[in-house]
Design an enzyme around this catalytic site. Structure first.
Site, PDB file in Angstrom:
ATOM      1  CB  SER A 195      -5.931  -9.003 -12.650  1.00  0.00           C
ATOM      2  OG  SER A 195      -5.586  -8.673 -11.353  1.00  0.00           O
ATOM      3  CB  ALA A 231      -4.291 -16.405  -4.329  1.00  0.00           C
ATOM      4  N   GLY A 232      -4.231 -12.829  -4.121  1.00  0.00           N
ATOM      5  CA  GLY A 232      -3.295 -11.731  -3.851  1.00  0.00           C
ATOM      6  C   GLY A 232      -1.969 -11.920  -4.565  1.00  0.00           C
ATOM      7  CG  LEU A 233      -0.422 -15.186  -4.990  1.00  0.00           C
ATOM      8  CD1 LEU A 233      -0.317 -16.706  -5.108  1.00  0.00           C
ATOM      9  CD2 LEU A 233       0.760 -14.643  -4.181  1.00  0.00           C
ATOM     10  CB  SER A 234      -0.314  -9.913  -9.407  1.00  0.00           C
ATOM     11  OG  SER A 234      -0.189  -8.982  -8.389  1.00  0.00           O
ATOM     12  CG  ASP A 257      -0.067  -5.898  -8.310  1.00  0.00           C
ATOM     13  OD1 ASP A 257       0.796  -5.785  -7.416  1.00  0.00           O
ATOM     14  OD2 ASP A 257      -1.295  -5.879  -8.077  1.00  0.00           O
ATOM     15  CB  SER A 306      -9.966 -17.985 -20.267  1.00  0.00           C
ATOM     16  OG  SER A 306      -9.390 -18.555 -19.115  1.00  0.00           O
ATOM     17  CD  GLU A 315      -6.124  -4.613 -12.267  1.00  0.00           C
ATOM     18  OE1 GLU A 315      -5.261  -5.165 -12.968  1.00  0.00           O
ATOM     19  OE2 GLU A 315      -6.463  -5.044 -11.148  1.00  0.00           O
ATOM     20  CG  HIS A 354      -2.051  -1.063   0.988  1.00  0.00           C
ATOM     21  ND1 HIS A 354      -3.181  -0.856   0.229  1.00  0.00           N
ATOM     22  CD2 HIS A 354      -2.120  -2.349   1.423  1.00  0.00           C
ATOM     23  CE1 HIS A 354      -3.919  -1.975   0.229  1.00  0.00           C
ATOM     24  NE2 HIS A 354      -3.285  -2.894   0.932  1.00  0.00           N
TER      25      HIS A 354
HETATM   26  C1  GLA Z   1      -2.814  -4.525  -4.970  1.00  0.00           C
HETATM   27  C2  GLA Z   1      -2.642  -3.428  -6.002  1.00  0.00           C
HETATM   28  C3  GLA Z   1      -1.226  -2.859  -5.968  1.00  0.00           C
HETATM   29  C4  GLA Z   1      -0.835  -2.450  -4.545  1.00  0.00           C
HETATM   30  C5  GLA Z   1      -1.157  -3.581  -3.558  1.00  0.00           C
HETATM   31  C6  GLA Z   1      -0.922  -3.175  -2.142  1.00  0.00           C
HETATM   32  O1  GLA Z   1      -1.994  -5.626  -5.292  1.00  0.00           O
HETATM   33  O2  GLA Z   1      -2.893  -3.943  -7.298  1.00  0.00           O
HETATM   34  O3  GLA Z   1      -1.112  -1.770  -6.847  1.00  0.00           O
HETATM   35  O4  GLA Z   1      -1.461  -1.267  -4.172  1.00  0.00           O
HETATM   36  O5  GLA Z   1      -2.487  -4.032  -3.680  1.00  0.00           O
HETATM   37  O6  GLA Z   1       0.430  -2.969  -1.918  1.00  0.00           O
END
Ligand code: GLA
Length: 386
Positions: A131, A126-129, A175, A65, A163, A32
Site C-alpha cells: 500500500s 505480505a507485510g511488505l508495504s 512504510d 490497475s 492511509e 511497532h
Molecule cells: C505496519 C504499519 C507501520 C508500522 C508497522 C509495525 O507496517 O504500516 O507504520 O507500525 O506495521 O512496525
C-alpha cells in the site's frame, strides 16, 4: 516504452507523460515503534509499484490497475470524501484516491485531474508495504506532473495521511518513508519523532550474506482492529507512566517503569517497545562497524518479543523463524505489522538453498500451505523512470 507505459497507451488511447516507481519495504528491526515516536530501520525492496500517468483538464481522476479486476475507476476529485471511499472490487483505488484527497486537502493543486495506470510486483497482504508503494508512486507522479514542491519526507507524510484519514488504517510513518526515501545498498535509520534520517550502509552481498524473505501467505489485515488496539495500549501506558510517548522511557529505567504499571498487558506492550528501540540502536551500531552477522541474535530476540510480549505473530511466522534458525540462519524475525505476512532471515549467501528447503519442509510437515521465499537486497527508493 516500458510495459506500464504501453499498457497506459492501450488503455487510454494516448501515451503517458511519464512513469514513476516506488518500492515495497522490509523492516530489519524496529517493529511497532513508529507510533510510539521510536526508531525504525527498514530498507527498500527491489519489488516496486509503477504508475504511468498523465494530467487531465477536467477534474477527473481515472484509475486502473493491472493487478485488480475492477476496470477503470473514474472519480471526481472535487467530490473525494473520506466518508465515501471507493467500495468493493475497487477498494484498491482508495489508496491513490486518498493521496489525491490528501494533496487537495493540503492546498496542493491537482484539480485538473489525471489518468493513472499502475502495476506492481510487490506482493499484497505480505507485510511488505504494497500500500505504501502504491501511495508513494502515485504521489510522486502527481507531484512531478503538477510541479508541486514536495520534499520526500513531505511526500511520505502525505501518503501516510491518505492511509490514516482516507483508507482508515491507523499506521505510522515508517512504510511510506522507506518507500519514498530509502537509498540503494542502505537501511534507513529513521527517528519517527524528529524525522531525522540516517542512511546506514548495508551491502549484504559484499559481506557474503543474503536476506531471505519468507512470505507465509497468511494474509494480514491491519485495519481489523488488533493493530489499533496495540496502538491504544501503548498510548494508555505512556499516559499512566506520565511520558509523552513510550520512546521517552530509557531502556535503563525499564524495570522501574514496569513496576509502576498495574495492568499486565501494559507491562508486556511497554517491554516490547522499549527493548525494541534499544535493539534498533544496537543493530545500527553493529551495521556501522560492518558486524552484520552479529545482528542475527538481536533479530531473533526481536521476534520473541513480538511473539510473547506484543502478541502479533502467528504459528506460521514462528515456524518460519524457528526453521530458518535451525537450518543455520544468523537470526530471523517476523517483519511488518504481523498477524501473518512475512519473516526475514539473515543467512550466508551459499546457505540459501538449504535454508529455503528447510523452511518449506517445515511448512509441509506442519500442514501449512507452502511459503513464497525470495531474497531481498536493500534497494533504491521512489524515482521517476521516464
Ligand atoms: C505496519 C504499519 C507501520 C508500522 C508497522 C509495525 O507496517 O504500516 O507504520 O507500525 O506495521 O512496525
Amino acid at each position: 516504452m516500458n510495459a506500464t507505459a504501453r499498457e497506459f497507451r492501450e488503455l487510454y488511447g494516448y501515451p503517458p507523460e511519464g512513469v514513476w516507481a516506488a518500492p515495497g519495504r522490509v523492516n530489519l528491526i524496529g517493529e511497532h515503534t513508529d507510533y510510539n515516536d521510536g526508531f525504525v530501520l527498514p530498507f527498500a525492496l527491489p519489488q516496486r509499484t509503477e504508475a504511468a500517468a498523465a494530467r487531465r483538464g477536467d477534474g477527473l481522476l481515472r484509475l486502473h490497475s493491472a493487478d485488480a479486476p475492477s476496470g477503470v475507476v473514474s472519480l471526481d476529485i472535487a467530490a473525494l470524501d473520506p466518508a465515501h471511499p471507493p467500495p468493493g472490487a475497487a477498494s484498491w483505488a482508495a489508496y491513490p484516491a486518498g493521496v489525491v484527497w490528501a494533496l487537495r486537502d493540503a492546498g496542493l493543486p491537482v484539480g485538473g485531474g489525471a489518468d493513472l495506470h499502475v502495476r506492481s510486483d510487490v506482493p499484497t497482504g505480505a507485510g511488505l508495504s504494497s500500500s505504501a508503494a502504491l501511495e508513494v508512486a502515485v504521489g510522486l507522479a502527481l507531484a512531478d506532473l503538477y510541479g508541486l514542491a514536495l520534499t520526500r519526507p513531505e511526500l511520505a507524510a502525505l501518503a501516510r495521511r491518505a492511509e490514516n484519514a482516507y483508507v482508515g488504517v491507523p499506521c505510522g510513518v515508517m512504510d511510506q518513508t522507506a518507500s519514498a526515501c530509502a537509498t540503494d545498498g542502505h537501511a534507513l535509520h529513521l527517528d519517527t519523532r524528529s524525522l531525522e534520517q540516517r542512511h546506514i550502509p548495508f551491502d549484504c552481498a559484499a559481506a557474503g550474506l543474503r536476506l531471505l524473505v519468507i512470505d507465509t501467505r497468511v494474509k494480514h489485515a491491519l485495519a481489523d482492529g488488533a493493530y489499533a488496539r496495540r496502538r491504544s495500549s501503548c498510548h494508555e501506558a505512556a499516559a499512566v507512566l506520565g511520558v509523552p510517548a513510550l520512546r521517552d522511557l530509557p531502556y535503563e529505567e525499564l524495570e522501574q517503569a514496569l513496576a509502576g504499571l498495574a495492568d499486565p498487558l501494559h507491562r508486556k506492550r511497554v517491554r516490547h517497545v522499549v527493548t525494541e528501540n534499544e535493539r534498533v540502536v544496537r543493530i545500527v551500531e553493529l551495521l556501522r562497524s560492518g558486524a552484520f552477522r552479529e545482528a542475527g541474535p538481536l533479530l531473533t530476540e526481536g521476534h520473541a518479543s513480538l511473539r510473547d510480549d506484543y502478541e502479533v505473530s502467528c504459528p506460521e511466522l514462528d515456524l518460519a523463524v524457528a526453521a530458518a534458525n535451525a537450518a543455520g540462519a544468523y537470526g530471523s524475525r517476523m517483519t511488518g505489522g504481523g498477524f501473518g505476512g512475512s519473516a526475514l532471515a539473515l543467512i550466508d549467501a551459499d546457505a540459501e538453498p538449504e535454508v529455503a528447503r528447510a523452511v518449506t519442509g517445515a511448512f509441509r510437515g506442519a500442514g501449512h500451505a507452502p511459503p513464497r521465499i525470495t531474497t531481498a537486497a536493500p534497494s533504491a527508493g521512489a524515482a521517476r523512470l521516464r
